[in-house]
Design an enzyme around this catalytic site. Structure first.
Site, PDB file in Angstrom:
ATOM      1  CG  HIS A 272      -1.828   1.023   1.280  1.00 27.38           C
ATOM      2  ND1 HIS A 272      -3.086   1.301   1.093  1.00 27.38           N
ATOM      3  CD2 HIS A 272      -1.437   2.237   1.889  1.00 27.38           C
ATOM      4  CE1 HIS A 272      -3.795   2.264   1.239  1.00 27.38           C
ATOM      5  NE2 HIS A 272      -2.660   3.115   1.602  1.00 27.38           N
ATOM      6  CD  GLU A 273       1.734   3.883   3.523  1.00 24.76           C
ATOM      7  OE1 GLU A 273       2.163   5.089   3.097  1.00 24.76           O
ATOM      8  OE2 GLU A 273       0.523   3.681   4.104  1.00 24.76           O
TER       9      GLU A 273
HETATM   10 ZN    ZN Z   1      -3.104   5.206   2.068  1.00 23.26          ZN
END
Ligand code: ZN
Length: 499
Positions: free
Chosen positions: A261-262
Site C-alpha cells: 500500500h505505502e
Molecule cells: Zn493510503
C-alpha cells in the site's frame, strides 16, 4: 526587469523549503525521535508552521497572484501553480488567525484526550473536546465559505472540488451494489484459514517488506523504508521519498499489504516530475487520487491471483513450516478472506467501503445538525449493526477506534473510498490499453503498469483537479460500477458463487 513569475519563484522555493523542514521533523517524530523530545519538537514545529503561514498569507503574494492570473505568457504548469496557490491563499486569508490558533490548540488537546479515552473505553473523556472541534470546524467552514452545504468546505480540504452530493451518490451506488455481493460471498467463505494467525518473526517480515518494495520498482537511491506503528509515506524533497511499514508477529499479511500500500503512495511521489516539485503544481491533486495508487497496488495487483502466485514461493522460503503446504489458490483465498469485522483498518476489500460509508454518514449528520456529539456513540453502534452487521461491546472498538475526528480530520474519510473507486476505474483502463498482464505479474514484473500510471497520472501531478484528471483518464464520468464489477468477478471466482 524581472517578470512577475520571476518575482514569485523565490517565494515558492522558500515555502517549499519550509515544508521540507516541517516534513522531515514530522517523519523524525514518527520514526526516530525519543519520546522525551515531544515538547521541544512541538514548539519547533509550531514556529516553522507560523513562518509558513506568514508567507502563504502575505498580501504581497496575493498581489503577485492577481497579476499572474491575467498573464497570457505562462505555461500550463505555471498557470496551474497560480490557480492552486490562489486557492490556498484565499483559504488561508479568509480564516482569522485566532481561529487558526484555536483549532490547532483544540486538536492537540482533543488528540491527547483520544489517546486516554480509547484505552479507558470512555467516550466522556473525548466528548467535550470533540464538541469544541466540531464547533470550530463549523466556524472554519463558514469563514472559508461554501455553496451547497457546510460539509463541502471540509471535504474540499482533502478532495478539492468534490461535494457532499457527489459522495452521497457514490456511496448509494456502492451500498446497494455491495450488499448482495457481501451476502453471497460471506455465506460461502466460511472460517478464515489457520495460517493467517500463525506467528511470523518480525525481522523476517521486515526483510520481506524491503525486498517487496524493490520488486515493485521503488527507487531505493531516492527513498527509504523504515518502521513506524502507523505506516505512512512522505516526500521530504526531490529525490527523498520515505515510506514506513509495520510488523506484528501474528499479522504477517498486514505487514506485507501495508508495505505494498505505502509503495503505491511512494511510487506516485517518485513519479511526480522533479522539475515541478518547487511549484504548487508538483503534487497530487487530492488524497483520494493518492489513495487510488496505494489501493490499486495493494488490491488489484497485490491481492490478485497472479501476484499472490509470485509472492508465495518467496514467503515459503522464509516460513517453510507455516506456509510450505499452501497451494497458490489457498494462499490467494486466504489473502482475500472476507469477514464482517469491527475494525476498519483491518477490514477486507469487500467490507472496507461499508466502514467508510458509515463514518461519512455520521460526519454528514453532525454537520447537518441532525446528530449531536453526545448521541454519537449510540448512532455509531446502530450504524455499525445496520451497515456492517456487527456491533462492538466497547466504545474503544466502536466510536473511538479511529483517531481522525479527534485530530480535526473531518471530511477526510470519504477519500479512502474515493481512492478505491478511482483505482478500479483506472485499473480497467490500464488493462484495456496494456493488454492482459497475468504473465508479467506472475514473474513479479509490474513495470508496464507502473509506466502506464506514470504517464497517465503521476506525471500529470496537479495540472487538473482530481475529478477532472479522473475523467480524462477514464474517458467519462466517475462511477462505482468498475469497482463493483471487479469485486463481483473476483469473489465469484474465489468462492465459486454466482453473484
Ligand atoms: Zn493510503
Amino acid at each position: 526587469m524581472a517578470t512577475t513569475w520571476e518575482r514569485l519563484e523565490p517565494r515558492l522555493r522558500e515555502m517549499q523549503d519550509l515544508i521540507a523542514a516541517i516534513s522531515l521533523m514530522s517523519w523524525d517524530q514518527a520514526v526516530m525521535m525519543p519520546p522525551g523530545g515531544a515538547a521541544s519538537r512541538a514548539r519547533a514545529g509550531a514556529t516553522l508552521e507560523a513562518m509558513l503561514h506568514e508567507r502563504v498569507t502575505d498580501p504581497a503574494l496575493g498581489e503577485l497572484l492577481d497579476e499572474l492570473a491575467n498573464d497570457g505568457d505562462l505555461s500550463l504548469d505555471q498557470k496551474a501553480s497560480v490557480r492552486i496557490l490562489k486557492r490556498d491563499y484565499d483559504k488561508a486569508t479568509k480564516v482569522p488567525e485566532e481561529l487558526v490558533r484555536a483549532i490547532a490548540e483544540a486538536q492537540g488537546a482533543s488528540y491527547q484526550a483520544w489517546t486516554e479515552a480509547r484505552p479507558a473505553n470512555d467516550f466522556s473523556i473525548l466528548q467535550p473536546h470533540l464538541e469544541t472541534i466540531i464547533d470550530l470546524k463549523r466556524e472554519q467552514a463558514d469563514a472559508i465559505g461554501w455553496e451547497g452545504e457546510r460539509y463541502d468546505a471540509l471535504l474540499d480540504e482533502f478532495e478539492p472540488e468534490m461535494t457532499a452530493t457527489d459522495v452521497v451518490s457514490l456511496f448509494d451506488e456502492l451500498r446497494s451494489g455491495l450488499a448482495p455481493i457481501i451476502d453471497k460471498v460471506l455465506g460461502a467463505a466460511g472460517n478464515p484459514p489457520e495460517w493467517l494467525f500463525a506467528t511470523y518473526e518480525t525481522d523476517k517480515q521486515l526483510d520481506v517488506c524491503k525486498w517487496l518494495v524493490k520488486q515493485l520498482d521503488f527507487e531505493m537511491q531516492e527513498g527509504r523504508v523504515d518502521l513506524s506503528p502507523h505506516p505512512f509515506t512522505m516526500t521530504v524533497g526531490a529525490g527523498d521519498v520515505r515510506q514506513t511499514t509495520r510488523t506484528e508477529a501474528d499479522a504477517l499479511l498486514s505487514s506485507i499489504y501495508a508495505a505494498i500500500h505505502e509503495t503505491g503512495h511512494a511510487l506516485y511521489e517518485q513519479g511526480i516530475p522533479k522539475e515541478l516539485l518547487d511549484w504548487p503544481v508538483g503534487r497530487a491533486p487530492s488524497l483520494g487520487m493518492h489513495e487510488s495508487q496505494s489501493r490499486m497496488w495493494e488490491n488489484q495487483v497485490g491481492r490478485g491471483a497472479d501476484y499472490t502466485a509470485f509472492l508465495l514461493p518467496h514467503l515459503k522460503e522464509k516460513w517453510p513450516e507455516e506456509l510450505g503446504m499452501l497451494t497458490p489458490e489457498e494462499f490467494h483465498r486466504g489473502v482475500n478472506h472476507p469477514r464482517r469485522t469491527l475494525i476498519r483498518v483491518t477490514a477486507d476489500e469487500l467490507t472496507y467501503n461499508l466502514h467508510v460509508a458509515m463514518r461519512f454518514e455520521l460526519e454528514l449528520a453532525l454537520f447537518r445538525d441532525d446528530l449531536s456529539v453526545g448521541d454519537l456513540p449510540g448512532a455509531w453502534d446502530e450504524a455499525s449493526e445496520k451497515t456492517i452487521g456487527v456491533k462492538s461491546d466497547t466504545v474503544a472498538d466502536g466510536v473511538l477506534q479511529d483517531m481522525h475526528w479527534s485530530m480535526g480530520a473531518l471530511g477526510y474519510f470519504p477519500t479512502y473510498s474515493l481512492g478505491t473507486v478511482y483505482a478500479a476505474a483506472f485499473y480497467d483502463k490500464a488493462m484495456e490499453e496494456l493488454g492482459d498482464q497475468s504473465e508479467n505479474f506472475r514473474r513479479g514484473d509490474t513495470s508496464a503498469l507502473l509506466g502506464w500510471l506514470r504517464k497517465n497520472i503521476h506525471q500529470e501531478a496537479y495540472r487538473y483537479p482530481a475529478k477532472e484528471l479522473a475523467e480524462r483518464v477514464i474517458g467519462g464520468p466517475l462511477s462505482a460500477q468498475p469497482l463493483l464489477d471487479y469485486l463481483r468477478s473476483k469473489y465469484s471466482a474465489l468462492y465459486d458463487v454466482t453473484i
